[in-house]
Enzyme design. Structure first.
Site, PDB file in Angstrom:
ATOM      1  N   TYR A  39      -2.115  -0.966  10.175  1.00  0.00           N
ATOM      2  CA  TYR A  39      -2.252  -1.196   9.255  1.00  0.00           C
ATOM      3  C   TYR A  39      -0.441  -0.391   8.434  1.00  0.00           C
ATOM      4  CZ  TYR A  39      -3.592  -1.151   4.097  1.00  0.00           C
ATOM      5  OH  TYR A  39      -3.999  -1.625   2.298  1.00  0.00           O
ATOM      6  N   SER A  76       0.980  -1.004   0.261  1.00  0.00           N
ATOM      7  CA  SER A  76      -0.170   0.194   0.093  1.00  0.00           C
ATOM      8  C   SER A  76       0.945   1.303  -0.148  1.00  0.00           C
ATOM      9  CB  SER A  76      -1.207  -0.151   0.901  1.00  0.00           C
ATOM     10  OG  SER A  76      -1.577   1.187   1.320  1.00  0.00           O
TER      11      SER A  76
HETATM   12  N1  LIG Z   1      -8.577  -0.702  -1.940  1.00  0.00           N
HETATM   13  C1  LIG Z   1      -7.281  -0.065  -1.758  1.00  0.00           C
HETATM   14  O1  LIG Z   1      -8.147   1.206  -1.781  1.00  0.00           O
HETATM   15  C2  LIG Z   1      -6.106  -0.248  -1.228  1.00  0.00           C
HETATM   16  C3  LIG Z   1      -5.515   0.616  -0.725  1.00  0.00           C
HETATM   17  C4  LIG Z   1      -3.805   0.166  -0.885  1.00  0.00           C
HETATM   18  C5  LIG Z   1      -3.722  -1.748  -0.298  1.00  0.00           C
HETATM   19  N2  LIG Z   1      -5.275  -2.020  -0.426  1.00  0.00           N
HETATM   20  C6  LIG Z   1      -4.442  -3.818  -0.766  1.00  0.00           C
HETATM   21  O2  LIG Z   1      -5.268  -3.877  -0.974  1.00  0.00           O
HETATM   22  C7  LIG Z   1      -5.687  -5.874  -1.108  1.00  0.00           C
HETATM   23  C8  LIG Z   1      -6.958  -5.875  -1.487  1.00  0.00           C
HETATM   24  O3  LIG Z   1      -7.713  -5.096  -0.634  1.00  0.00           O
HETATM   25  P1  LIG Z   1      -9.786  -4.883  -0.775  1.00  0.00           P
HETATM   26  O4  LIG Z   1      -9.702  -3.096  -0.441  1.00  0.00           O
HETATM   27  O5  LIG Z   1     -10.114  -5.378  -2.030  1.00  0.00           O
HETATM   28  O6  LIG Z   1      -9.953  -5.717   0.660  1.00  0.00           O
HETATM   29  P2  LIG Z   1     -11.379  -5.884   0.830  1.00  0.00           P
HETATM   30  O7  LIG Z   1     -10.997  -6.070   2.354  1.00  0.00           O
HETATM   31  O8  LIG Z   1     -12.180  -5.676  -0.071  1.00  0.00           O
HETATM   32  O9  LIG Z   1     -10.936  -7.600   0.387  1.00  0.00           O
HETATM   33  C9  LIG Z   1     -10.277  -8.588   1.327  1.00  0.00           C
HETATM   34  C10 LIG Z   1      -9.923  -9.724   1.736  1.00  0.00           C
HETATM   35  O10 LIG Z   1      -9.449 -10.524   2.267  1.00  0.00           O
HETATM   36  C11 LIG Z   1     -10.053 -11.806   3.023  1.00  0.00           C
HETATM   37  N3  LIG Z   1      -9.611 -11.656   3.959  1.00  0.00           N
HETATM   38  C12 LIG Z   1      -9.127 -11.154   4.975  1.00  0.00           C
HETATM   39  N4  LIG Z   1      -8.447 -11.433   5.976  1.00  0.00           N
HETATM   40  C13 LIG Z   1      -8.250 -12.739   5.683  1.00  0.00           C
HETATM   41  C14 LIG Z   1      -7.243 -13.525   6.088  1.00  0.00           C
HETATM   42  N5  LIG Z   1      -6.601 -13.822   7.336  1.00  0.00           N
HETATM   43  N6  LIG Z   1      -7.681 -14.985   5.144  1.00  0.00           N
HETATM   44  C15 LIG Z   1      -7.997 -14.965   4.540  1.00  0.00           C
HETATM   45  N7  LIG Z   1      -8.585 -14.640   4.025  1.00  0.00           N
HETATM   46  C16 LIG Z   1      -9.094 -13.183   4.633  1.00  0.00           C
HETATM   47  C17 LIG Z   1     -11.464 -11.078   3.415  1.00  0.00           C
HETATM   48  O11 LIG Z   1     -12.347 -11.275   3.693  1.00  0.00           O
HETATM   49  C18 LIG Z   1     -11.629  -9.767   1.389  1.00  0.00           C
HETATM   50  O12 LIG Z   1     -12.350 -11.031   0.867  1.00  0.00           O
HETATM   51  C19 LIG Z   1      -5.525  -5.706   0.520  1.00  0.00           C
HETATM   52  O13 LIG Z   1      -4.245  -6.555   1.247  1.00  0.00           O
HETATM   53  C20 LIG Z   1      -5.056  -4.172   0.948  1.00  0.00           C
HETATM   54  O14 LIG Z   1      -4.278  -4.067   1.962  1.00  0.00           O
HETATM   55  C21 LIG Z   1      -6.235  -2.023  -0.816  1.00  0.00           C
END
Ligand SMILES: NC(=O)c1ccc[n+]([C@@H]2O[C@H](COP(=O)([O-])OP(=O)(O)OC[C@H]3O[C@@H](n4cnc5c(N)ncnc54)[C@H](O)[C@@H]3O)[C@@H](O)[C@H]2O)c1
Length: 258
Positions: free
Chosen positions: A160, A147
């Site tokens: 985080y 991130s």
């Molecule tokens: N959406 C954003 O703006 C953004 C920005 C920067 C980084 N990210 C990173 O991208 C990735 C995806 O983000 P997102 O927004 O799609 O998140 P999200 O919360 O929509 O999806 C995350 C998924 O991970 C699963 N999960 C959580 N804990 C878990 C565990 N212990 N074991 C297995 N599965 C688990 C959840 O059930 C969910 O389906 C993450 O690593 C997040 O930190 C997202």
């Protein structure tokens, strides 16, 4: 050295494991890879949504339930992938507790901190550990979802931010340990609108949400998925240990008020 098996039954022979793929960016990555003829194992904690989205993605998708913080579940899930497909070419560590906000530091609970570290940082380590022998055999690749918050912060995001900073470091450590057979890179998204299409239509983001980005818009899951797919491809064969920022240029923007 990368193996491209002849396409059989509508796939290119390569197998990817994507964690946290029941929704959001992980689902977008799984769908993108399937569009490139990969076979994709979607894993997630969510045993309700996971099988449904895998079924919707078609015959080249399989769902396996897994908590990435639980080593026994990770080992069993990876063994199931090998039992089913006999190979593994790519690992995408996307699962995370993705809400960046914790309480104020003064009330930050150590149990909450430890769970964030176990999922966001321990999870990718466990997946890499258990997948490494199989990825090595295929000269495969790993992509970790980090991130922009690994390098810049809002208040009350210590757990985080620290987990993602650790994951950037884990990425280059793995690249050195697992090379030359396995390449390991990180993708750091900025603001990605992961909401379902119906929610995006009902509650659209504001003009200023978009306009503040040098690209003129907030990111989509496809913006991230395309970068991940490229890092897994033959075109990225000389790229390892790196972090790729996909944030519409936000982290390069001066924010002093005029
Ligand atoms: N959406 C954003 O703006 C953004 C920005 C920067 C980084 N990210 C990173 O991208 C990735 C995806 O983000 P997102 O927004 O799609 O998140 P999200 O919360 O929509 O999806 C995350 C998924 O991970 C699963 N999960 C959580 N804990 C878990 C565990 N212990 N074991 C297995 N599965 C688990 C959840 O059930 C969910 O389906 C993450 O690593 C997040 O930190 C997202």
């Amino acid at each position: 050295m990368i193996d491209f098996a002849p396409a059989e039954r509508g796939h290119n022979g390569r197998v990817a494991l994507v964690t946290g793929a029941a929704r959001g960016i992980g689902l977008g990555i799984a769908a993108w890879l399937i569009s490139e003829q990969w076979q994709v194992v979607l894993t997630d904690l969510d045993r309700v949504r996971g099988p449904k989205v895998a079924q919707a993605l078609g015959e080249n998708a399989l769902f396996i339930a897994m908590d990435v913080a639980d080593e026994a579940q990770v080992a069993a899930g990876v063994a199931q992938v090998l039992g089913q497909f006999g190979r593994l070419d790519a690992l995408v560590c996307n699962a995370a507790i993705a809400d960046p906000h914790n309480t104020t530091l003064e009330s930050l609970d150590i149990a909450h901190w430890n769970r964030i570290m176990a999922v966001n940082l321990g999870g990718p380590m466990l997946l890499a550990k258990h997948c490494a022998p199989y990825l090595r055999a295929r000269c495969g690749a790993i992509v970790n979802l980090t991130s922009t918050r690994a390098r810049q912060s809002e208040p009350d995001t210590e757990a985080y931010a620290a987990s993602k900073g650790g994951l950037v470091a884990l990425t280059h450590a793995l690249a050195i340990s697992l090379g030359p057979e396995i390449r390991v890179n990180a993708v750091s998204p900025g603001w990605i609108d992961t909401r379902d299409a119906a929610v995006r239509r009902a509650e659209p983001l504001s003009d200023s949400d978009h306009a503040q980005h040098p690209t003129g818009r907030v990111g989509t899951v496809e913006d991230v998925a395309g970068m991940v797919a490229w890092l897994l491809s033959r075109q990225a064969g000389f790229v390892t240990g790196q972090e790729f920022v996909v944030d519409g240029g936000m982290s390069r923007k001066m924010i002093y008020q005029p």
